[in-house]
Design an enzyme around this catalytic site. Structure first.
Site, mmCIF file in Angstrom:
data_model
loop_
_atom_site.group_PDB
_atom_site.id
_atom_site.type_symbol
_atom_site.label_atom_id
_atom_site.label_comp_id
_atom_site.label_asym_id
_atom_site.label_seq_id
_atom_site.Cartn_x
_atom_site.Cartn_y
_atom_site.Cartn_z
ATOM 1 C CG ASP A 49 -2.118 0.901 1.084
ATOM 2 O OD1 ASP A 49 -2.368 1.385 -0.040
ATOM 3 O OD2 ASP A 49 -2.794 1.142 2.098
ATOM 4 N N GLY A 50 0.309 2.328 -0.558
ATOM 5 C CA GLY A 50 0.969 3.636 -0.492
ATOM 6 C C GLY A 50 1.531 4.147 -1.810
ATOM 7 C CG ASN A 51 1.924 1.576 -5.172
ATOM 8 O OD1 ASN A 51 2.809 1.378 -4.344
ATOM 9 N ND2 ASN A 51 1.473 0.623 -5.977
ATOM 10 N N GLY A 52 -0.088 5.507 -4.299
ATOM 11 C CA GLY A 52 -0.703 6.787 -4.651
ATOM 12 C C GLY A 52 -0.084 7.935 -3.861
ATOM 13 C CG LEU A 102 -6.408 -7.539 8.503
ATOM 14 C CD1 LEU A 102 -7.093 -8.727 9.146
ATOM 15 C CD2 LEU A 102 -4.958 -7.903 8.161
ATOM 16 C CB SER A 103 -7.807 -3.585 2.918
ATOM 17 O OG SER A 103 -7.488 -2.403 3.609
ATOM 18 C CG ASN A 128 -7.827 -2.052 -5.195
ATOM 19 O OD1 ASN A 128 -6.896 -2.823 -4.981
ATOM 20 N ND2 ASN A 128 -8.119 -1.065 -4.348
HETATM 21 C C1 IPE Z 1 -5.402 -2.778 -0.173
HETATM 22 O O1 IPE Z 1 -5.066 -1.437 -0.366
HETATM 23 C C2 IPE Z 1 -5.405 -3.491 -1.494
HETATM 24 C C3 IPE Z 1 -4.103 -3.690 -2.105
HETATM 25 C C4 IPE Z 1 -2.958 -3.364 -1.587
HETATM 26 C C5 IPE Z 1 -4.121 -4.335 -3.398
HETATM 27 P P1 IPE Z 1 -6.178 -0.318 -0.528
HETATM 28 O O2 IPE Z 1 -5.465 0.961 -0.670
HETATM 29 O O3 IPE Z 1 -7.131 -0.683 -1.593
HETATM 30 O O4 IPE Z 1 -6.935 -0.417 0.875
HETATM 31 P P2 IPE Z 1 -7.768 0.657 1.685
HETATM 32 O O5 IPE Z 1 -8.787 1.204 0.756
HETATM 33 O O6 IPE Z 1 -6.815 1.704 2.126
HETATM 34 O O7 IPE Z 1 -8.326 -0.092 2.835
HETATM 35 C C1 IPE Z 2 -1.505 0.226 -3.409
HETATM 36 O O1 IPE Z 2 -1.315 1.599 -3.417
HETATM 37 C C2 IPE Z 2 -1.768 -0.331 -4.785
HETATM 38 C C3 IPE Z 2 -3.138 -0.803 -5.008
HETATM 39 C C4 IPE Z 2 -4.080 -0.816 -4.094
HETATM 40 C C5 IPE Z 2 -3.451 -1.281 -6.345
HETATM 41 P P1 IPE Z 2 -2.525 2.613 -3.404
HETATM 42 O O2 IPE Z 2 -2.890 2.930 -4.813
HETATM 43 O O3 IPE Z 2 -3.635 2.127 -2.561
HETATM 44 O O4 IPE Z 2 -1.853 3.878 -2.731
HETATM 45 P P2 IPE Z 2 -2.491 4.888 -1.698
HETATM 46 O O5 IPE Z 2 -3.047 4.080 -0.579
HETATM 47 O O6 IPE Z 2 -3.536 5.645 -2.437
HETATM 48 O O7 IPE Z 2 -1.347 5.757 -1.266
HETATM 49 MG MG MG Z 3 -4.109 2.340 -0.615
#
Ligand code: IPE
Ligand code: IPE
Ligand code: MG
Length: 246
Positions: free
Chosen positions: A26-29, A201-202, A74
């Site tokens: 998590d955290g790419n965005g 845990l999502s 997602n």
């Molecule tokens: C969980 O991350 C799903 C993946 C890492 C693929 P999300 O970014 O979708 O989860 P939430 O929305 O923060 O719970």
């Molecule tokens: C995880 O990073 C990748 C996926 C869920 C596909 P995010 O895209 O959720 O990144 P944030 O949580 O917005 O930083």
């Molecule tokens: Mg995320």
């Protein structure tokens, strides 16, 4: 996966290596946002961390590595982000197929694979077949994965067996339920890592993680590397797993 740099530090001597490590990447965005880049750049950078995590797990002798790459939820993201993620997935599957085999890693995708675009499904099937006999590590890629829908699908399978008379309701036990899930035959995760600091845990592996050790790091996924993986295993080594005993 590139070969290990000559100057990279040796593998620490862990007394217990988890058999199965699962990661919520998590955290790419946020990584991209911090740099005023489009979100997809975070995902692109994240593929490098995927490579690093696979390599680190393999180095340590982890037997199963499960990566949460795309959840059923997602699909609700903007269409362009979903499309870009699918493209990135295709690219990565093609690019790393060879290296998976070179490193004796088998790929197995888990999730509602029928939801994925046809070309992605095809590429997954090809890579799974090519790597099926690799025995050092299994890389489970959770794609269009949802823990609850996994249970729903499993319950339906069992209900059909009961309906057809092949199974008595009293015969349903924990083993049978576990064997009706995507992860049939795979030991439960010993260690679950979540990056970017989120304490949830999502919808990831609800059945399988009841006694999994949790490790949350504030590090954003694109910044996660070999040392971070080792740090998580090192923390795992300090944990006392009691499984309800004393
Ligand atoms: C969980 O991350 C799903 C993946 C890492 C693929 P999300 O970014 O979708 O989860 P939430 O929305 O923060 O719970
Ligand atoms: C995880 O990073 C990748 C996926 C869920 C596909 P995010 O895209 O959720 O990144 P944030 O949580 O917005 O930083
Ligand atoms: Mg995320």
């Amino acid at each position: 996966m590139t070969s290990q740099a000559a100057d990279s530090p040796a593998v620490p001597n862990f007394d217990r290596v988890p058999r199965h490590v699962a990661i919520i990447m998590d955290g790419n965005g946020r990584w991209a946002k911090n740099r005023k880049l489009p979100r997809i750049e975070g995902h692109r950078q994240g593929t490098k961390s995927v490579e690093a995590a696979i390599k680190a797990a393999r180095e340590l002798g982890v037997e199963y590595l499960t990566l949460y790459a795309f959840s059923v939820e997602n699909w609700n993201r903007p269409a362009l982000e979903v499309k870009s993620l699918m493209l990135l997935l295709m690219e990565s599957l093609k690019r790393y197929a060879e290296e998976l085999s070179e490193n004796q890693i088998a790929l197995k995708a888990i999730g509602r694979l029928d939801d994925l675009p046809e070309n992605v499904r095809e590429q997954i099937k090809i890579t799974e077949q090519k790597t099926a006999r690799n025995a050092k590590m299994t890389l489970l890629l959770a794609l269009s994965y949802g823990g609850r829908v996994e249970l729903v699908e499993g319950v339906r399978k069992l209900a059909l067996m009961v309906k057809s008379g092949k199974l008595q309701p009293e015969q349903i036990d924990e083993t049978l339920i576990a064997n009706s899930l995507y992860t049939t035959g795979i030991p439960d995760p010993d260690l679950l890592i979540r990056t970017s600091g989120e304490m949830r845990l999502s919808n990831f592996l609800p059945w399988q993680t009841i006694y999994t050790e949790l490790y949350v790091t504030p590090t954003l996924w694109p910044d996660f590397g070999r040392e971070d993986f080792f740090a998580a295993v090192s923390e795992y080594n300090k944990r006392e797993r009691r499984f309800g005993g004393v």
